[in-house]
Design a protein around this motif. Structure first.
Motif, PDB file in Angstrom:
ATOM      1  N   ALA A  38       1.072  -1.184  -0.197  1.00 44.88           N
ATOM      2  CA  ALA A  38       0.141   0.098   0.054  1.00 44.88           C
ATOM      3  C   ALA A  38       0.920   1.216  -0.071  1.00 44.88           C
ATOM      4  O   ALA A  38       1.744   1.110   0.663  1.00 44.88           O
ATOM      5  CB  ALA A  38      -0.743   0.042   1.078  1.00 44.88           C
ATOM      6  N   TRP A  63      -8.291   1.252   5.233  1.00 47.96           N
ATOM      7  CA  TRP A  63      -8.293   1.012   3.899  1.00 47.96           C
ATOM      8  C   TRP A  63      -7.168   1.981   3.352  1.00 47.96           C
ATOM      9  O   TRP A  63      -6.542   3.108   3.647  1.00 47.96           O
ATOM     10  CB  TRP A  63      -9.527   1.738   3.230  1.00 47.96           C
ATOM     11  CG  TRP A  63     -10.775   0.782   3.639  1.00 47.96           C
ATOM     12  CD1 TRP A  63     -11.513   0.025   2.710  1.00 47.96           C
ATOM     13  CD2 TRP A  63     -11.995   1.311   4.643  1.00 47.96           C
ATOM     14  NE1 TRP A  63     -12.427  -0.555   3.344  1.00 47.96           N
ATOM     15  CE2 TRP A  63     -12.779   0.186   4.509  1.00 47.96           C
ATOM     16  CE3 TRP A  63     -11.813   1.999   5.759  1.00 47.96           C
ATOM     17  CZ2 TRP A  63     -13.637   0.045   5.461  1.00 47.96           C
ATOM     18  CZ3 TRP A  63     -12.755   1.857   6.688  1.00 47.96           C
ATOM     19  CH2 TRP A  63     -13.898   0.964   6.638  1.00 47.96           C
ATOM     20  N   SER A  64      -6.804   1.347   2.245  1.00 46.60           N
ATOM     21  CA  SER A  64      -5.612   2.226   1.461  1.00 46.60           C
ATOM     22  C   SER A  64      -6.399   3.370   0.554  1.00 46.60           C
ATOM     23  O   SER A  64      -7.653   3.419   0.604  1.00 46.60           O
ATOM     24  CB  SER A  64      -5.153   1.146   0.115  1.00 46.60           C
ATOM     25  OG  SER A  64      -5.875   0.995  -0.885  1.00 46.60           O
ATOM     26  N   SER A  65      -5.371   4.063  -0.109  1.00 41.85           N
ATOM     27  CA  SER A  65      -5.938   5.372  -0.635  1.00 41.85           C
ATOM     28  C   SER A  65      -6.781   4.846  -1.870  1.00 41.85           C
ATOM     29  O   SER A  65      -7.718   5.675  -2.477  1.00 41.85           O
ATOM     30  CB  SER A  65      -4.875   6.290  -0.997  1.00 41.85           C
ATOM     31  OG  SER A  65      -3.968   5.799  -1.712  1.00 41.85           O
ATOM     32  N   SER A  66      -6.394   3.653  -2.467  1.00 42.27           N
ATOM     33  CA  SER A  66      -7.223   3.330  -3.712  1.00 42.27           C
ATOM     34  C   SER A  66      -8.353   2.429  -3.302  1.00 42.27           C
ATOM     35  O   SER A  66      -9.131   1.906  -4.206  1.00 42.27           O
ATOM     36  CB  SER A  66      -6.349   2.346  -4.645  1.00 42.27           C
ATOM     37  OG  SER A  66      -5.959   1.328  -3.772  1.00 42.27           O
ATOM     38  N   GLY A  67      -8.862   2.628  -2.147  1.00 45.89           N
ATOM     39  CA  GLY A  67      -9.926   1.836  -1.627  1.00 45.89           C
ATOM     40  C   GLY A  67      -9.927   0.275  -1.184  1.00 45.89           C
ATOM     41  O   GLY A  67     -10.898  -0.403  -0.761  1.00 45.89           O
ATOM     42  N   ARG A  68      -8.713  -0.294  -1.130  1.00 48.96           N
ATOM     43  CA  ARG A  68      -8.623  -1.515  -1.147  1.00 48.96           C
ATOM     44  C   ARG A  68      -8.602  -1.873   0.721  1.00 48.96           C
ATOM     45  O   ARG A  68      -7.941  -0.853   1.643  1.00 48.96           O
ATOM     46  CB  ARG A  68      -7.316  -2.200  -1.271  1.00 48.96           C
ATOM     47  CG  ARG A  68      -7.041  -2.061  -2.761  1.00 48.96           C
ATOM     48  CD  ARG A  68      -5.920  -2.916  -3.207  1.00 48.96           C
ATOM     49  NE  ARG A  68      -4.603  -2.037  -2.689  1.00 48.96           N
ATOM     50  CZ  ARG A  68      -3.341  -2.685  -2.461  1.00 48.96           C
ATOM     51  NH1 ARG A  68      -3.219  -3.650  -2.762  1.00 48.96           N
ATOM     52  NH2 ARG A  68      -2.470  -1.851  -2.074  1.00 48.96           N
TER      53      ARG A  68
END
Length: 89
Positions: A38, A63-68
């Motif tokens: 991440a 959550w990651s910045s990409s939404g994971r």
């Protein structure tokens, strides 16, 4: 680290800070970290599920910045009395 470093959600209700040491912390990582590390900012949500009798139970999601979804955590904290000011004469 993000599951234990932030203050508990109860801090939003208190007018005087108090110590809340971690008594137990369990973190479950998802397989999202297997695909790639991440990068960038992370969103951490902490919610107090129970508070009383000197204890607080917090659930956290990261959550990651990409939404994971990266991790889920549950933390038991011992809620202590507030700090007392020490006056010197």
């Amino acid at each position: 680290m993000a599951t234990d470093a932030l203050p508990p959600a109860l801090f939003a209700l208190w007018t005087v800070p108090r110590p809340v040491p971690t008594a137990e912390l369990t973190v479950h990582f998802t397989d999202a970290l297997d695909a790639a590390p991440a990068e960038g900012w992370a969103l951490v949500r902490i919610r107090t599920e129970h508070a009383g009798s000197g204890w607080a139970i917090d659930d956290s999601t990261i959550w990651s910045s990409s939404g994971r979804l990266l991790a889920l955590a549950r933390q038991a904290r011992a809620v202590r009395h507030g700090f007392r000011a020490v006056h010197q004469d």
